[in-house]
Design an enzyme around this catalytic site. Structure first.
Site, PDB file in Angstrom:
ATOM      1  N   GLY A 140     -13.512 -10.299 100.150  1.00 38.90           N
ATOM      2  CA  GLY A 140     -12.938 -11.308 101.329  1.00 38.90           C
ATOM      3  C   GLY A 140     -11.525 -10.688 102.190  1.00 38.90           C
ATOM      4  CB  CYS A 141      -8.486  -9.075  99.559  1.00 38.34           C
ATOM      5  SG  CYS A 141      -8.648 -10.410  99.103  1.00 38.34           S
TER       6      CYS A 141
END
Length: 244
Positions: A140-141
């Protein structure tokens, strides 16, 4: 004087039968005494006997091991006080969180190269977009960071600076930047000096809520705490372009 009669001889078998008959009659007349049955001890009497056999002092010892009402009440009071203190601390922390219109704290954070960065000073000269991510190199990052990378020319075109922010170490930020070819700095806020006041710290134990902020003239113009990776890029771009 008349002569005496001679005694008739007695048959031995007849004597044996007579002896057995007398013995049987004696046995029948005097029944054999049987031993009396052993009576069972009643449960109550048995329990009392066991109680009597408990050594002196054992009962007092067992009673002393039971929690006293006073001790239990004290523990409950202590637990209630601890809970109240925790709630008070949380309330105080919420008061210290920055809001829209507040100035950034005057703190210096190092980037992936070990350079000192003061966002408050930089935001006094240009618009600054700061996005926070939980952990470098995670899926996600990575999507969030690459989204800001792909839109970076548009941010740069309106004189806006972009910074990534997390609690990762300097070396972790450096690896993340190089692997994803990120054109903007990544700040290593390992002590939560910015993440905490900005409201992105999840709990006392740490953790980061994905967020983004738009800072202009040293003050928070926009803040969104809790957002999806791609959405943070789209909203930040729309707001910054709309402000210029």
């Amino acid at each position: 004087m008349p002569p005496r009669k001679a005694k008739e001889p007695v048959d031995p078998a007849t004597l044996r039968r007579s002896s057995r008959t007398k013995t049987t009659a004696a046995e029948t007349a005097a029944p054999v005494a049987r031993p009396a049955k052993k009576q069972k001890t009643a449960p109550k009497a048995k329990a009392e006997k066991q109680k009597e056999e408990i050594p002196v002092g054992e009962e007092e010892k067992k009673e002393s091991q039971l929690p006293s009402p006073a001790a239990t009440d004290g523990e409950e009071v202590a637990a209630a006080e601890t809970k109240a203190e925790a709630a008070e601390e949380e309330k105080e922390e919420s008061k210290q969180l920055l809001q829209v219109g507040d100035e950034l704290p005057d703190v210096t954070i190092v980037d992936q190269d070990g350079n000192n960065v003061n966002l408050k000073s930089i935001a006094g000269e240009k618009t600054v977009i700061v996005f926070a991510y939980p952990k470098a190199m995670t899926p996600g990052c990575t999507r969030q960071a690459c989204g800001f990378r792909d839109e970076f020319p548009k941010f740069d075109g309106v004189n806006a600076a972009v910074y990534g922010l997390s609690a990762d170490t300097v070396s972790a930020q450096k690896k993340f930047q190089e692997k994803q070819n990120l054109p903007y700095p990544l700040l290593a806020d390992t002590k939560f000096e910015l993440l905490g006041p900005l409201g992105a710290k999840k709990s006392d134990k740490g953790g980061i809520t994905r967020s983004y902020w738009v800072i202009k003239e040293g003050k928070i113009a926009t803040m969104v705490v809790g957002v999806k990776p791609e959405v943070s890029v789209q909203l930040a771009l729309e707001e910054v372009v709309g402000q210029e």
